[in-house]
Enzyme design. Structure first.
Site: not given
Ligand code: NAP
Length: 337
Positions: A126, A128, A150, A154
């Protein structure tokens, strides 16, 4: 081709499932069990895609689960998207953020190394990790100075996967993704919070939208564009790290103004700092600033220099800022009818 997606029930899991289904992949996804057995954004997928996905219930913190899963399935590709992904929550619950984001990533990397070393793995890093960057824009060579639990977690995941790549010759690519949003973004994230509040007001809500730092500067793209970059990383000849972003900076204030603009309201602002409010033309308070929503440490000033992804992967973002805001608000207007 067989793919395993961790975090398949999240925002990016939704878009990646659609993309990989269209490419003919056999899709496996890790979902953590909850008492209502809900599967998050998987419910929004078209039925033909949803019914083809093989779900494996498990948790990132369970090393044995991943060891067995990798030994059994040996997928061609893994997209490791699962994480505690909310910066604000990470200040309240740093330990669980570290457990999930650091140990969870280590568990998966170990399982790949020990049971399926030919698997290509993507890790969701990320912007971040840059913290409050002094140089603008940021690219793969910008130094990391994380400013939240966070971001620290990461960065630990990022260094773990890089170390495993170099030490064990694994194909692991890191996407240093800047913010990406969509109509299935979690409701606690500021962009979706805004689009949902605007839609609620159209439905008659009088509750002002509460926001933190209106001047926070972010690089917001569309999640549907980003998953294509993730796939391109795993289908590139070498495992490398790539920045994905739009190269445009906008503030929370601009996002808010644009979102109200979609429903024909031109906001005007009055007051300063935590006393500032956003008013409609007839003087109603539509937006308030809340001190509670400020983070203990700000991290913003993000602007992506995604030249490497453009030159090596042929990737570029398609959706512009105004289109993104419009599609989010219009989607929430539709679903709130
Ligand atoms: P998100 O919508 O928050 O999805 C996170 C996923 O991780 C959900 O399916 C969640 O399951 C699952 N999860 C959380 N804790 C878990 C655990 N202990 N065991 C198994 N599954 C677990 O995030 P996103 O926006 O799709 O982002 C995807 C990835 O990219 C993340 O790693 C995030 O940090 C990274 N990222 C995102 C952005 C952004 O702007 N979106 C930017 C940079 C990096 P539940 O449905 O059960 O909660």
């Amino acid at each position: 081709m067989k793919v395993l997606i961790t975090g398949i029930s999240g925002q990016d899991g939704y878009f990646l499932s659609k993309l990989l289904y269209s490419k003919g992949y056999e899709i496996h996804g890790v979902v953590r069990r909850n008492s209502s057995m809900s599967v998050g954004n998987l419910n929004f997928l078209p039925q033909n895609i949803r019914s083809e996905i093989k779900i494996h219930y498990g948790d990132l913190t369970d090393a044995n689960f991943f060891a067995k899963l990798l030994a059994d399935e040996k997928p061609d590709e893994i997209y490791h998207l699962a994480a505690q992904s909310f910066v604000g929550y990470s200040f309240q619950n740093p330990s669980s953020t570290y457990d999930v984001n650091i140990s969870g990533t280590l568990n998966l990397a170990n399982a790949v190394k020990d049971y399926s070393p030919r698997t290509r793995m993507y890790f969701a890093a990320t912007s971040e990790m840059f913290g409050q960057p002094e140089t603008i824009p940021q690219n793969e060579n910008t130094s990391f100075k994380p400013r939240s639990p966070y971001a620290v977690s990461k960065l630990a995941g990022f260094w773990t996967t890089k170390t495993y790549r170099e030490a064990y010759g694994l194909f692991i690519a890191n996407g240093i993704c800047f913010n990406h949003e969509s109509e299935v973004r979690g409701p606690e994230f500021v962009t979706r919070k805004i689009s949902l509040a605007v839609a609620d007001m159209v439905r008659g809500s009088n509750k002002p939208l509460e926001l933190g730092n209106l001047e926070a500067r972010k690089d917001w793209g569309y999640a549907g564009d980003f998953v294509d970059g993730m796939w391109k990383m795993l289908n590139y000849k070498e495992p490398e790290d790539f920045v994905l972003g739009t190269g445009e900076i906008h503030t929370v204030r601009e996002f808010t103004e644009e979102a109200f603009g979609v429903i024909g309201i031109r906001l005007t602002w009055k007051g300063l700092g935590v006393n500032e409010v956003g008013l409609s033309e007839d003087g109603n308070i539509l937006v308030k600033v809340s001190r509670d929503l400020y983070r203990p440490l700000e991290s913003d000033n993000y602007k992506a220099d995604y030249r490497k992804a453009r030159e090596k992967l042929g990737w570029k973002p398609k959706t512009k800022f105004k289109e993104l805001v419009k599609l989010m608000v219009e989607n929430d207007l539709k679903s709130s009818k």
